[in-house]
Design a protein around this motif. Structure first.
Motif, PDB file in Angstrom:
ATOM      1  N   ALA A  79      -3.617  -2.194   6.951  1.00  0.00           N
ATOM      2  CA  ALA A  79      -4.803  -2.385   6.122  1.00  0.00           C
ATOM      3  C   ALA A  79      -4.445  -2.372   4.637  1.00  0.00           C
ATOM      4  O   ALA A  79      -4.956  -3.183   3.852  1.00  0.00           O
ATOM      5  N   LEU A  80      -3.549  -1.480   4.253  1.00  0.00           N
ATOM      6  CA  LEU A  80      -3.134  -1.419   2.856  1.00  0.00           C
ATOM      7  C   LEU A  80      -2.336  -2.654   2.452  1.00  0.00           C
ATOM      8  O   LEU A  80      -2.481  -3.156   1.334  1.00  0.00           O
ATOM      9  N   ALA A  81      -1.484  -3.148   3.350  1.00  0.00           N
ATOM     10  CA  ALA A  81      -0.740  -4.372   3.053  1.00  0.00           C
ATOM     11  C   ALA A  81      -1.690  -5.543   2.824  1.00  0.00           C
ATOM     12  O   ALA A  81      -1.461  -6.389   1.946  1.00  0.00           O
ATOM     13  N   THR A 175      -6.169   7.979  -2.511  1.00  0.00           N
ATOM     14  CA  THR A 175      -4.757   7.881  -2.146  1.00  0.00           C
ATOM     15  C   THR A 175      -4.044   9.233  -2.114  1.00  0.00           C
ATOM     16  O   THR A 175      -3.228   9.462  -1.200  1.00  0.00           O
ATOM     17  N   PRO A 176      -4.262  10.153  -3.060  1.00  0.00           N
ATOM     18  CA  PRO A 176      -3.524  11.419  -2.973  1.00  0.00           C
ATOM     19  C   PRO A 176      -3.723  12.151  -1.644  1.00  0.00           C
ATOM     20  O   PRO A 176      -2.763  12.696  -1.084  1.00  0.00           O
ATOM     21  N   GLU A 177      -4.931  12.165  -1.113  1.00  0.00           N
ATOM     22  CA  GLU A 177      -5.160  12.815   0.172  1.00  0.00           C
ATOM     23  C   GLU A 177      -4.421  12.081   1.291  1.00  0.00           C
ATOM     24  O   GLU A 177      -3.866  12.717   2.197  1.00  0.00           O
ATOM     25  N   THR A 178      -4.379  10.750   1.227  1.00  0.00           N
ATOM     26  CA  THR A 178      -3.663   9.985   2.241  1.00  0.00           C
ATOM     27  C   THR A 178      -2.173  10.267   2.187  1.00  0.00           C
ATOM     28  O   THR A 178      -1.513  10.385   3.227  1.00  0.00           O
ATOM     29  N   VAL A 179      -1.630  10.394   0.991  1.00  0.00           N
ATOM     30  CA  VAL A 179      -0.219  10.762   0.840  1.00  0.00           C
ATOM     31  C   VAL A 179       0.050  12.106   1.513  1.00  0.00           C
ATOM     32  O   VAL A 179       1.034  12.263   2.260  1.00  0.00           O
ATOM     33  N   GLU A 180      -0.811  13.071   1.259  1.00  0.00           N
ATOM     34  CA  GLU A 180      -0.627  14.391   1.870  1.00  0.00           C
ATOM     35  C   GLU A 180      -0.709  14.316   3.387  1.00  0.00           C
ATOM     36  O   GLU A 180       0.069  14.982   4.098  1.00  0.00           O
ATOM     37  N   ARG A 181      -1.627  13.521   3.910  1.00  0.00           N
ATOM     38  CA  ARG A 181      -1.770  13.404   5.364  1.00  0.00           C
ATOM     39  C   ARG A 181      -0.538  12.758   5.983  1.00  0.00           C
ATOM     40  O   ARG A 181      -0.094  13.156   7.069  1.00  0.00           O
ATOM     41  N   LEU A 182       0.029  11.778   5.313  1.00  0.00           N
ATOM     42  CA  LEU A 182       1.258  11.141   5.816  1.00  0.00           C
ATOM     43  C   LEU A 182       2.416  12.126   5.805  1.00  0.00           C
ATOM     44  O   LEU A 182       3.227  12.159   6.738  1.00  0.00           O
ATOM     45  N   ILE A 197       2.456   3.249  -5.185  1.00  0.00           N
ATOM     46  CA  ILE A 197       1.273   2.420  -5.402  1.00  0.00           C
ATOM     47  C   ILE A 197       0.261   3.162  -6.276  1.00  0.00           C
ATOM     48  O   ILE A 197      -0.301   2.603  -7.223  1.00  0.00           O
ATOM     49  N   TYR A 198       0.042   4.418  -5.967  1.00  0.00           N
ATOM     50  CA  TYR A 198      -0.913   5.238  -6.720  1.00  0.00           C
ATOM     51  C   TYR A 198      -0.528   5.308  -8.201  1.00  0.00           C
ATOM     52  O   TYR A 198      -1.374   5.111  -9.090  1.00  0.00           O
ATOM     53  N   THR A 199       0.743   5.557  -8.478  1.00  0.00           N
ATOM     54  CA  THR A 199       1.201   5.657  -9.869  1.00  0.00           C
ATOM     55  C   THR A 199       0.985   4.343 -10.609  1.00  0.00           C
ATOM     56  O   THR A 199       0.483   4.331 -11.750  1.00  0.00           O
ATOM     57  N   ASP A 200       1.331   3.217  -9.975  1.00  0.00           N
ATOM     58  CA  ASP A 200       1.157   1.919 -10.617  1.00  0.00           C
ATOM     59  C   ASP A 200      -0.315   1.608 -10.860  1.00  0.00           C
ATOM     60  O   ASP A 200      -0.679   1.025 -11.894  1.00  0.00           O
ATOM     61  N   GLU A 201      -1.161   2.001  -9.930  1.00  0.00           N
ATOM     62  CA  GLU A 201      -2.553   1.582 -10.032  1.00  0.00           C
ATOM     63  C   GLU A 201      -3.333   2.379 -11.072  1.00  0.00           C
ATOM     64  O   GLU A 201      -4.409   1.940 -11.485  1.00  0.00           O
ATOM     65  N   ASN A 244     -11.329  11.210  -8.686  1.00  0.00           N
ATOM     66  CA  ASN A 244     -10.058  11.763  -9.156  1.00  0.00           C
ATOM     67  C   ASN A 244     -10.078  11.699 -10.688  1.00  0.00           C
ATOM     68  O   ASN A 244      -9.552  10.765 -11.289  1.00  0.00           O
ATOM     69  N   VAL A 245     -10.717  12.678 -11.284  1.00  0.00           N
ATOM     70  CA  VAL A 245     -10.936  12.644 -12.728  1.00  0.00           C
ATOM     71  C   VAL A 245      -9.617  12.637 -13.504  1.00  0.00           C
ATOM     72  O   VAL A 245      -9.480  11.869 -14.473  1.00  0.00           O
ATOM     73  N   PRO A 246      -8.603  13.447 -13.139  1.00  0.00           N
ATOM     74  CA  PRO A 246      -7.352  13.381 -13.912  1.00  0.00           C
ATOM     75  C   PRO A 246      -6.718  11.997 -13.919  1.00  0.00           C
ATOM     76  O   PRO A 246      -6.245  11.530 -14.965  1.00  0.00           O
ATOM     77  N   ALA A 247      -6.699  11.307 -12.775  1.00  0.00           N
ATOM     78  CA  ALA A 247      -6.107   9.966 -12.737  1.00  0.00           C
ATOM     79  C   ALA A 247      -6.950   8.977 -13.518  1.00  0.00           C
ATOM     80  O   ALA A 247      -6.416   8.114 -14.244  1.00  0.00           O
TER      81      ALA A 247
END
Length: 263
Positions: A79-81, A175-182, A197-201, A244-247
């Protein structure tokens, strides 16, 4: 080498994802080297070319996806691809559709960079799918992602308000929660791709905010109420918390834009 706009149209008309990626990297490098002009003679298609697979379904017809197990992770990455493939085309369509002789070079610098990064993202995800014994196209994908582009084809501020400043900003939230789940699922390789991806976006949302505010200033219009009106017109749904207020802050995307539109 064709102009930047002509290259953008060529990429939009490339059906094979690997061709789209290769053409994107070549056009981005030519632009960085200042080897090509901006304007050309071609106009973008209303819809980009797509490979025979994946099968494209309506969003409501998509099977439910769970992260548990390898099959769930494959479905997530697929789905992400698909999202990233659309993101390549959204970046080039923005350039091809809205470029003028008065557009600052910085606009093209930003969006060529975005397109180049989206191509890298799709490639990373496709490679990871192959490592897991699958491939892009092996599962169905939904066809709702291009709707925002079609509805804002004549509205530059509308396009910026919905694509980077709603859809990509939502990616920063989830995305941060998805990273943690992976990571918890024992898949650090996939987690690293999503972290990249998160950093670039964050930068992609920042580009959307920057050029939205630039165009509002050029037209003498207040950006926050204009954003509210355009999101209500084209997105037609409440924005979802938590944000995600900080991002979003890193992208320069102030809460005054999105908080009043939340559920």
């Amino acid at each position: 080498m064709p102009s930047l706009v002509d290259s953008a149209v060529q990429i939009l008309e490339a059906a094979d994802p690997q061709d789209k990626i290769a053409l994107t990297h070549a056009a981005a490098e030519a632009w960085r080297q200042r080897a090509i002009p901006v304007l050309g003679t071609r106009r973008p298609p209303m819809r980009p070319a797509r490979p025979a697979r994946p099968e494209l379904l309506r969003p409501g017809d998509m099977p439910k996806r769970r992260l548990g197990g390898e099959a769930g992770r494959i479905a997530l990455l697929h789905a992400l691809a698909h999202i990233e493939l659309n993101a390549i085309d959204l970046s080039w369509d923005l350039i091809a559709r809205f470029a003028t002789a008065e557009t600052p070079r910085g606009f093209f610098d930003d969006w060529v960079k975005v397109a180049d990064e989206e191509a890298l993202h799709h490639d990373l995800l496709s490679r990871r799918l192959r490592e897991l014994g699958s491939s892009y196209g092996a599962l169905p994908a939904h066809d709702g992602l291009w709707q925002a582009a079609e509805e804002t084809a004549e509205d530059f501020l509308g396009r910026l308000s919905v694509v980077p400043l709603v859809l990509e900003a939502r990616g920063l939230d989830v995305t941060p929660e998805t990273v943690e789940r992976l990571e918890r699922a024992g898949d650090p390789d996939s987690a690293r791709i999503l972290q990249r991806i998160y950093t670039d976006e964050i930068g992609h949302v920042g580009a959307g905010r920057r050029w939205f505010e630039w165009e509002c200033a050029r037209e003498g219009r207040p950006p926050v109420p204009i954003y509210h009106a355009l999101v209500r017109r084209y997105f037609r749904a409440k924005l979802k918390r938590p944000f995600n207020v900080p991002a979003r802050d890193l992208a320069g995307f102030a809460a005054a834009f999105y908080e009043p539109l939340a559920d």
